[in-house]
Design an enzyme around this catalytic site. Structure first.
Site, mmCIF file in Angstrom:
data_model
loop_
_atom_site.group_PDB
_atom_site.id
_atom_site.type_symbol
_atom_site.label_atom_id
_atom_site.label_comp_id
_atom_site.label_asym_id
_atom_site.label_seq_id
_atom_site.Cartn_x
_atom_site.Cartn_y
_atom_site.Cartn_z
ATOM 1 N N GLY A 51 0.768 -1.241 0.000
ATOM 2 C CA GLY A 51 0.000 0.000 0.000
ATOM 3 C C GLY A 51 0.796 1.286 0.000
ATOM 4 O O GLY A 51 0.253 2.335 0.334
ATOM 5 N N ASP A 64 0.882 -1.378 -10.342
ATOM 6 C CA ASP A 64 2.269 -1.737 -10.026
ATOM 7 C C ASP A 64 2.370 -3.254 -9.927
ATOM 8 O O ASP A 64 3.178 -3.788 -9.183
ATOM 9 C CB ASP A 64 2.644 -1.064 -8.683
ATOM 10 C CG ASP A 64 4.133 -1.135 -8.378
ATOM 11 O OD1 ASP A 64 4.921 -1.295 -9.322
ATOM 12 O OD2 ASP A 64 4.489 -1.038 -7.194
ATOM 13 N N LYS A 71 3.385 -0.737 -14.447
ATOM 14 C CA LYS A 71 4.707 -1.363 -14.485
ATOM 15 C C LYS A 71 4.769 -2.315 -15.673
ATOM 16 O O LYS A 71 3.825 -3.035 -15.953
ATOM 17 C CB LYS A 71 4.909 -2.153 -13.184
ATOM 18 C CG LYS A 71 6.178 -2.951 -13.245
ATOM 19 C CD LYS A 71 6.850 -3.301 -11.990
ATOM 20 C CE LYS A 71 6.158 -3.834 -10.817
ATOM 21 N NZ LYS A 71 6.891 -3.465 -9.602
HETATM 22 N N1 SAM Z 1 2.387 -0.682 -5.390
HETATM 23 C C1 SAM Z 1 2.515 -1.515 -4.211
HETATM 24 C C2 SAM Z 1 2.968 -0.645 -3.075
HETATM 25 O O1 SAM Z 1 3.344 0.473 -3.338
HETATM 26 O O2 SAM Z 1 2.919 -1.082 -1.933
HETATM 27 C C3 SAM Z 1 3.455 -2.670 -4.434
HETATM 28 C C4 SAM Z 1 2.908 -3.690 -5.384
HETATM 29 S S1 SAM Z 1 3.801 -5.178 -5.384
HETATM 30 C C5 SAM Z 1 5.219 -4.767 -6.278
HETATM 31 C C6 SAM Z 1 2.936 -6.160 -6.530
HETATM 32 C C7 SAM Z 1 1.555 -6.583 -6.065
HETATM 33 O O3 SAM Z 1 0.883 -7.173 -7.170
HETATM 34 C C8 SAM Z 1 1.563 -7.646 -4.968
HETATM 35 O O4 SAM Z 1 1.002 -7.131 -3.789
HETATM 36 C C9 SAM Z 1 0.689 -8.765 -5.545
HETATM 37 O O5 SAM Z 1 -0.172 -9.350 -4.593
HETATM 38 C C10 SAM Z 1 -0.099 -8.008 -6.603
HETATM 39 N N2 SAM Z 1 -0.690 -8.868 -7.634
HETATM 40 C C11 SAM Z 1 -0.042 -9.783 -8.407
HETATM 41 N N3 SAM Z 1 -0.936 -10.402 -9.205
HETATM 42 C C12 SAM Z 1 -2.154 -9.853 -8.931
HETATM 43 C C13 SAM Z 1 -3.475 -10.083 -9.440
HETATM 44 N N4 SAM Z 1 -3.699 -10.993 -10.381
HETATM 45 N N5 SAM Z 1 -4.499 -9.364 -8.920
HETATM 46 C C14 SAM Z 1 -4.280 -8.453 -7.956
HETATM 47 N N6 SAM Z 1 -3.051 -8.190 -7.434
HETATM 48 C C15 SAM Z 1 -2.008 -8.878 -7.929
#
Ligand code: SAM
Length: 380
Positions: A53, A175, A215
Site C-alpha cells: 500500500g 504496479d 509497471k
Molecule cells: N504498489 C505496491 C505498493 O506500493 O505497496 C506494491 C505492489 S507489489 C510490487 C505487486 C503486487 O501485485 C503484490 O502485492 C501482488 O499481490 C499483486 N498482484 C499480483 N498479481 C495480482 C493479481 N492478479 N491481482 C491483484 N493483485 C495482484
C-alpha cells in the site's frame, strides 16, 4: 541478507522505513510524479495491485491530505523562508529531493482533508486499511473484479448490467508484479497478462483525457505493446525512476490523454475494441494515407476517418515510445551501496506482509517446534 546490510545495499528500503512508507515503491511513484505531474487535477483514482500500500499512501497523502513532496515541497519551504525573512539573506539551498520525499517534509498541515477524492485500491493480498481509501481483495485478471470495482467507485449509482463507470476516473495505476521465477520469458509473459488485465480495467473506468501508469518488464517485443497503448492514448512514454534498479528490466509506461476510439464501448469479450485485429496507433498512420476522409464538425473540430481497414496493411504497427529517466540526480542510486554510521539502528518495516506466501510454512515449522533444517538426522 541481514536487515542492516540490506539498509546499506538498498538506500530506498532504509529510507522507506525511516520515512514511514510501507514499501520502497513509494519513491517510484513520487519520482514519476516529479517528471509527469501525474496528480494535477486528479480526484478519482484506481490503484491496482496495491499491497502493501505504499502507492495508496502516496495517493492518500497527496490527494486527500493535500501534502506536497519533492520539488513542490521544496518550493513551498523556500517560499515560506522567503516570506519569514523578508529582506533577509538568501539561504536557499539545492533541493534535496530524496530527503524531501519524507512525509515530514510535506506541506504545512494547514490544508483540510479533501472529501471529493475517491481512491479504490485492489490486490490479491489483504491490505491494511488506509484513511479515505476503499480497499478490495480481488484478482485483477478475473472478470468478476470489474463489477466489484465499478460498485466500489459508485456505490449509489452502480448498474450491474454495465461494464463502465458512471463517474469515470482520472488516473489508473498498476504496479502489478507476479512472484518472479527468474525465468525471464515466463516472468515477462505473466507480467504482460497482468498489464493487459490492468489496461482492460482502465478502459472500463477511465474518462477521456485520463491517465494510465503501469509497471512493465521490457522484453524483446515491448514496442508492440507501446503501439497497442498508443492506439488509445495520445501520449505514451516509458519511464525509469531512479529508485528502480538499473539492473532490473522493470520500467513504467506513462500513458496520457485517453482517447477512446469513436464508438468505443468497454467490453470484456473484446477489451480493446479491436476484434481480431490490433488497432493501429493514430500517430503511426501516415497523414497521407489513401482512403482518408477529413471533415469539420459544427464545433470546428477536424475529424479524420480511415475509410477501409485495408489501408492499414501498409502501416507499421510498431512504434518506439520515448524513454525517460526520472528522479533528480541528487536522489540515491538504487544499485549503489552506501556507508551507514556505526551507530545505525536498523528499523522494522512499516507494514509487515499481511499474508505472505511463506506464512503457512512458518506456522508448520512452529507447530513442529523446529528451526531451519532441524530434522531428526541433522539434529544428531
Ligand atoms: N504498489 C505496491 C505498493 O506500493 O505497496 C506494491 C505492489 S507489489 C510490487 C505487486 C503486487 O501485485 C503484490 O502485492 C501482488 O499481490 C499483486 N498482484 C499480483 N498479481 C495480482 C493479481 N492478479 N491481482 C491483484 N493483485 C495482484
Amino acid at each position: 541478507m541481514g536487515k542492516s546490510s540490506k539498509d546499506k545495499r538498498d538506500a530506498y528500503y532504509r529510507l522507506a522505513k525511516e520515512q514511514g512508507w510501507r514499501a520502497r515503491s513509494a519513491y517510484k511513484l513520487l519520482q514519476l510524479d516529479e517528471e509527469f505531474n501525474l496528480f494535477e487535477g486528479v480526484t478519482r483514482v484506481v490503484d491496482l495491485c496495491a499491497a502493501p500500500g505504499s502507492w495508496s499512501q502516496v495517493l492518500s497523502r497527496v490527494l486527500i491530505k493535500g501534502e506536497k513532496f519533492g520539488r513542490a515541497a521544496w518550493e513551498e519551504k523556500q517560499q515560506k523562508q522567503l516570506s519569514a525573512s523578508l529582506g533577509g539573506s538568501d539561504n536557499a539551498s539545492t533541493p534535496q529531493l530524496v530527503e524531501d520525499l519524507a512525509p515530514e517534509a510535506a506541506g504545512s498541515g494547514e490544508t483540510l482533508p479533501r472529501r471529493d477524492v475517491k481512491i479504490v485500491s485492489i490486490d490479491l493480498q489483504p491490505m491494511t486499511p488506509l484513511d479515505g481509501i476503499t480497499t478490495l481483495r480481488a484478482d485483477i485478471t478475473h472478470p468478476s473484479t470489474i463489477p466489484l470495482l465499478l460498485k466500489a467507485l459508485d456505490p449509489d449509482d452502480f448498474d450491474p448490467a454495465s461494464t463502465s463507470a458512471s463517474h469515470p476516473v482520472d488516473l489508473v495505476l498498476s504496479d502489478g508484479a507476479p512472484d518472479v521465477t527468474g525465468l525471464h520469458d515466463l516472468d515477462i509473459y505473466i507480467q504482460s497478462q497482468l498489464l493487459f488485465a490492468a489496461l482492460n480495467l482502465a478502459l472500463c473506468v477511465l474518462k477521456p483525457g485520463g491517465k494510465f501508469v503501469a509497471k512493465i518488464f521490457r522484453g524483446k517485443d515491448v514496442d508492440l505493446l507501446y503501439a497497442q497503448l498508443k492506439a488509445v492514448f495520445e501520449r505514451v512514454q516509458v519511464a525509469k525512476p531512479r529508485s528502480s534498479r538499473a539492473s532490473s528490466i522493470e520500467a513504467f509506461v506513462v500513458c496520457e490523454g485517453f482517447q477512446p476510439p469513436k464508438g468505443f464501448a468497454a467490453s470484456l469479450d473484446n477489451p480493446l475494441g479491436a476484434g481480431t485485429r490490433l488497432p493501429t496507433a493514430p500517430s503511426a498512420r501516415s497523414p497521407k494515407s489513401a482512403g482518408q476522409k477529413r471533415s469539420i464538425t459544427e464545433d470546428g473540430v477536424i475529424e479524420v476517418e480511415f475509410e477501409s481497414e485495408d489501408d492499414d496493411e501498409n502501416i507499421d504497427a510498431r512504434w518506439i515510445a520515448p524513454f525517460l529517466a526520472c528522479g533528480d540526480l541528487s536522489a540515491y542510486d538504487a544499485d549503489a551501496s552506501y556507508h551507514l554510521p556505526k551507530d545505525h539502528q536498523s528499523l522494522d518495516p512499516v507494514q509487515p506482509p499481511t499474508a505472505p506466501p511463506y506464512k503457512r510454512a512458518l506456522e508448520l515449522r512452529r507447530t513442529a517446534g523446529g528451526g531451519y533444517g532441524k530434522t531428526s538426522s541433522s539434529a544428531s
